[in-house]
Scaffold this active site. Structure first.
Site, PDB file in Angstrom:
ATOM      1  N   SER A 191       0.850  -1.203   0.000  1.00 11.47           N
ATOM      2  CA  SER A 191       0.000   0.000   0.000  1.00 11.47           C
ATOM      3  C   SER A 191       0.875   1.238   0.000  1.00 11.47           C
ATOM      4  O   SER A 191       2.022   1.204   0.443  1.00 11.47           O
ATOM      5  CB  SER A 191      -0.867   0.019   1.264  1.00 11.47           C
ATOM      6  N   TYR A 204      -1.995  -1.040  10.635  1.00 12.79           N
ATOM      7  CA  TYR A 204      -2.161  -1.407   9.220  1.00 12.79           C
ATOM      8  C   TYR A 204      -0.964  -0.948   8.381  1.00 12.79           C
ATOM      9  O   TYR A 204      -0.374  -1.721   7.615  1.00 12.79           O
ATOM     10  CB  TYR A 204      -3.447  -0.786   8.690  1.00 12.79           C
TER      11      TYR A 204
END
Ligand code: NAD
Ligand code: MG
Length: 299
Positions: A191, A204
């Site tokens: 990401s 995360y």
């Protein structure tokens, strides 16, 4: 929604409309069936060109979002696919399975929780048996849940995020190694958060950094065996992970609008990066992270 396929010359600014999702909430995992507006997984828009002919791929988190778009793209490119997702996501999965059946490729459903160590090995064994081998792996299942302050981040959430995003990738990759012949590929979904961590996504974002780093380390470890490992690092893509506590509700209406392209990405726009890294055409690309983020600079 666009009717153009991904190979048609077009302006990326308005290939898809700028969306302004209304405030909405779903428990984890979110469902594609319920997000507003609907996302494009390539059902009508992805055109295959035979780039993955005869391949056998296992894709985790493949019922919805990016994983679903990757599954459709892989099948249209000629691959047989095994799809993993959580049992509660059966309805989303069935939609994608129906789309894949129309391609005539084999599609196998392997629901289960990748936080379970034994399930990770079982998943790989089942995929390899049902597909008659395995030569492509996409570690894409992910958990993203906001938490405003580290003192409020529960140990349970931290563990669940790491088990889903990091441990499962280690375990599934490890179990897959005995099946993967030279020429095989592994692509992990990292990401932009690996580089630009949102302060509300501490757990995360750090897992995505770990995934990125794992891809570069394993890329070197497996290259001599002819197995290529790479990562894709998406920016803001409209999927059910966002309205199921992946973002604060008040941010949803502006989701993705601060990118240079000025809009959120659609899952169908991320899938071609996975196709490229899985196809033999990327034979000299190893340990790379391909950014699909609408233009935000990354290191
Ligand atoms: P999504 O909700 O559609 O997909 C995530 C999937 O992960 C779920 O469908 C579910 O099947 C799976 N999953 C979660 N926990 C699981 C578990 N314990 N066992 C098995 N499967 C589990 O959302 P998405 O955005 O398509 O997410 C796919 C990947 O893309 C994730 O790794 C996510 O971190 C990453 N990503 C998304 C974005 C974005 O903006 N949407 C940006 C960067 C990276
Ligand atoms: Mg899902």
């Amino acid at each position: 929604m666009t009717q153009h396929d991904q190979l048609t010359f077009q302006n990326p600014v308005d290939r898809y409309a700028q969306i302004s999702p209304p405030k909405q909430d779903q428990p984890e995992p979110g469902f594609d069936e319920e997000i507003v507006p609907k996302a494009d997984h390539g059902e009508e828009s992805y055109r295959g060109t035979g780039r993955l002919e005869g391949r056998k791929a296992l894709i985790t988190g493949a019922d919805s979002g990016i994983g679903a778009a990757v599954a459709i793209a892989f099948a249209r490119e000629g691959a047989d696919v095994a799809l993993n997702y959580l049992p509660v996501e059966e309805e989303d999965a069935q939609h994608i399975i129906e789309v894949i059946r129309e391609t005539g490729r084999k599609v196998i459903a392997l629901p289960g929780d990748v936080r379970d160590q034994e399930f990770c090995s079982q998943l790989v064994e089942d995929a390899a048996r049902e597909l008659g081998g395995l030569d492509a792996l996409v570690n894409n299942a992910g958990k993203q849940e906001i938490s405003e302050d580290l003192t409020e981040l529960s140990d349970e959430q931290m563990r669940s995020t790491y088990e889903t995003n990091v441990y499962a990738m280690f375990r599934i990759t490890k179990a897959a190694l005995k099946h993967l012949p030279a020429g095989s590929t592994i692509v992990n979904t990292s990401s932009i958060q690996a580089y630009n961590p949102n302060p509300m996504l501490i757990d995360y974002a750090s897992t995505k950094s770990a995934m990125n780093n794992f891809s570069k380390g394993m890329g070197q470890q497996l290259a001599p065996k002819g197995i290529r490992v790479n990562a894709v690092a998406p920016g803001p893509i409209w999927t059910p992970i966002q309205p199921s506590d992946g973002q604060p509700k008040e941010k949803l209406p502006h989701f993705g609008q601060n990118t240079p392209l000025g809009r959120a990405g659609q899952p169908a726009e991320v899938a071609p990066a996975f196709v490229f890294l899985t196809s033999p055409e990327s034979s000299y690309v190893v340990g790379e992270t391909l950014h699909v983020n609408g233009g935000t600079p990354t290191p």
